[in-house]
Scaffold this active site. Structure first.
Site, PDB file in Angstrom:
ATOM      1  N   ASP A  13       0.815  -1.215   0.000  1.00 21.86           N
ATOM      2  CA  ASP A  13       0.000   0.000   0.000  1.00 21.86           C
ATOM      3  C   ASP A  13       0.846   1.261   0.000  1.00 21.86           C
ATOM      4  OD1 ASP A  13      -2.339  -1.639   0.173  1.00 21.86           O
ATOM      5  OD2 ASP A  13      -1.857  -1.931   2.284  1.00 21.86           O
ATOM      6  N   LYS A  16       1.840   2.185  -5.091  1.00 25.43           N
ATOM      7  CA  LYS A  16       2.544   1.726  -6.307  1.00 25.43           C
ATOM      8  C   LYS A  16       1.713   2.038  -7.547  1.00 25.43           C
ATOM      9  CE  LYS A  16       2.880  -2.517  -4.606  1.00 25.43           C
ATOM     10  NZ  LYS A  16       2.629  -2.299  -3.193  1.00 25.43           N
ATOM     11  N   GLY A  40      -4.478  -4.239  -4.269  1.00 28.91           N
ATOM     12  CA  GLY A  40      -5.475  -3.215  -4.585  1.00 28.91           C
ATOM     13  C   GLY A  40      -4.724  -1.983  -5.026  1.00 28.91           C
ATOM     14  N   HIS A  41      -4.562  -1.819  -6.331  1.00 27.97           N
ATOM     15  CA  HIS A  41      -3.777  -0.694  -6.843  1.00 27.97           C
ATOM     16  C   HIS A  41      -4.716   0.441  -7.255  1.00 27.97           C
ATOM     17  CE1 HIS A  41      -0.198  -3.597  -7.727  1.00 27.97           C
ATOM     18  NE2 HIS A  41      -0.439  -3.420  -6.457  1.00 27.97           N
ATOM     19  N   GLN A 226       2.118  -6.250  -3.472  1.00 23.53           N
ATOM     20  CA  GLN A 226       2.536  -6.378  -2.083  1.00 23.53           C
ATOM     21  C   GLN A 226       3.915  -5.715  -1.907  1.00 23.53           C
ATOM     22  OE1 GLN A 226       1.290  -9.606  -3.582  1.00 23.53           O
ATOM     23  NE2 GLN A 226      -0.636  -8.615  -3.145  1.00 23.53           N
TER      24      GLN A 226
END
Ligand code: IMP
Length: 430
Positions: A13, A16, A40-41, A226
């Site tokens: 988080d 990225k 979750g991008h 991650q």
């Protein structure tokens, strides 16, 4: 121009998505390399805010092809939902190619994830519940199912075989029936095959696509998911994810040789965060952590869980830099500290009276580490409108310089807000 890897340098988080989206503007191909829908991008564009879980961030840049590499574990239902959401928002995801070699997540993997977490009791990891660990476990034990296997003429038998194996595992848990509200693994087969059929047009030979692009000298962006401290081998085991989250994992999961790598960007958030359980030596105290979480909107993009917030930790930051050999750092969310009068940086740990500057392998030891802090002045002015280094207040520039010194890698860019243009470049990447 060859490959550029962008990886998370802390516990995930780090924003990225923002960095990959920025760099994707100059790339021809963006490849997701490992992990799965646990990621979750978040990317903010003129068309809105997108939360991508499996689709690479390059999909939001017209003309950029995106690839889901063979190192990713794919949930067909989740991927279809994501593609539908993108299409509804006017984004054309047709340039996406899914590796025929990628392993599949089936509903029974999600069931097993939940059952395993329950069985861990107080020692739970706090997984995303997306079936990541069980899917990678199947892959490693050669009981998994790849996209090409499931779409082959014997796909139905393959799926039944894999489902029977999962059923045996599920029945090994005492409360196995308690969560089995959906259907049993074998009964899910038809629905699952239908979903896969809908994905068939996207499936292809991503290795040849990647290798051809490299041969043509195109820029390929490797999108890590991650982060280093969640890596299966070098992270804070067992509070980690189930893939290699390092640059090495990005290369392996995309099929890119190390010799093609031109730059490696480590993405660090000004304040690291962690979701799930596990040691976090520089975790902020209650009130400061709450304030940071509110200003930074630190709630999981995948699960909505509140993220734990911490001060910049140079010990884990250096560790991650040495593991990945970053050529540049992207420092994100600088603006979140705009109102803080003073800031802390963790420069070492004290473990049972001894000062250490390494990450101990035992989670219990890392949890027992007391952070050694140095305190620096905050800048107390908004930075959101800064677009050049001269626009940043002196204290912010001093903070960035200190981070650079502690990590030992030059900071190439900082972000001062979530929008595409809320970026300050300090030096070129290459
Ligand atoms: P899993 O990957 O769902 O098995 O979860 C294992 C650990 O990694 C948990 O602590 C999760 O919260 C964490 N994790 C997995 N994916 C992400 C991510 O994309 N960002 C932050 N933490 C993650």
């Amino acid at each position: 121009m060859p490959a550029i890897a962008v990886v998370g340098a802390q516990w995930g988080d780090e924003a990225k998505g923002h960095i990959i989206d920025l760099l994707a503007a100059r790339a021809s191909l963006v490849v997701r390399c490992q992990g799965g829908p646990n990621a979750g991008h978040t990317v903010v564009t003129a068309q809105g805010t997108f939360r991508l879980h499996l689709v690479p961030c390059g999909a939001l840049r017209p003309g950029v092809r995106s690839v889901i590499g063979h190192g990713v574990v794919v949930d067909p239902f989740g991927l279809l939902d994501e593609l539908d959401t993108l299409a509804a928002a006017g984004v054309d995801p047709s340039a996406l190619v899914l590796s025929e070699r990628a392993h599949l997540i089936a509903p029974y993997h999600r069931q097993l994830d939940v059952l395993e977490e329950r069985a861990r009791g107080e020692a739970m990891i706090g997984t995303t519940g997306r079936g990541i660990g069980p899917a990678y476990a199947d892959k490693a034990s050669r009981t998994g199912l790849r996209v090409c296997d499931a779409l082959s003429p014997s796909g139905r038998q393959e799926l039944r075989r894999a489902a029977r194996h999962a059923e045996r595992l599920i029945h090994g848990f005492d409360d196995g029936t308690a969560i089995d509200a959906e259907t049993s693994p074998s009964e899910d087969v038809d629905r699952y095959l239908e979903a896969l059929e809908r994905l068939r047009p996207y499936v292809g030979d991503t290795l040849t696509i990647v290798h051809d692009a490299l041969d043509r000298g195109e820029t390929i962006l490797l999108e890590g998911a991650q982060a280093a401290l969640l890596d299966l081998d070098t992270g804070t085991y067992p509070f980690v994810t189930s893939s290699c989250t390092l640059v090495a994992g990005a290369l392996a999961g995309a099929g890119v040789p190390p010799s093609a790598l031109a730059a490696t960007v480590g993405v660090y958030k000004t304040y690291p965060t962690r979701v799930g359980t596990g040691p976090f030596p520089s975790e902020m105290d209650g009130a400061t952590g709450d304030l940071t979480r509110e200003i930074g909107h630190e709630y999981g993009a995948t699960t909505g869980r509140p993220r734990r917030c911490g001060w910049f930790d140079a010990v884990t930051a250096r560790y991650s830099a040495r593991l990945n050999g970053y050529s540049a750092v992207a420092l994100t969310h600088l603006d979140v500290f705009d109102t803080f009068p003073t800031l802390r940086l963790c420069t070492g740990y004290r473990l049972r009276g001894a000062v250490i500057d390494r990450v101990p392998p035992m989670a219990a030891d890392l949890a027992a580490c007391e952070p050694i802090y140095e305190e620096v002045e905050g800048w107390r002015v908004p930075t959101n409108s800064a677009r050049a280094v001269e626009d940043l207040p002196d204290a912010a520039r001093a903070y960035i310089a200190r981070v650079e010194e502690l990590v030992g890698v030059p900071v190439a860019l900082v972000t001062v807000g979530p929008e595409r243009d809320e970026v300050v470049w300090l030096r070129p990447l290459l």
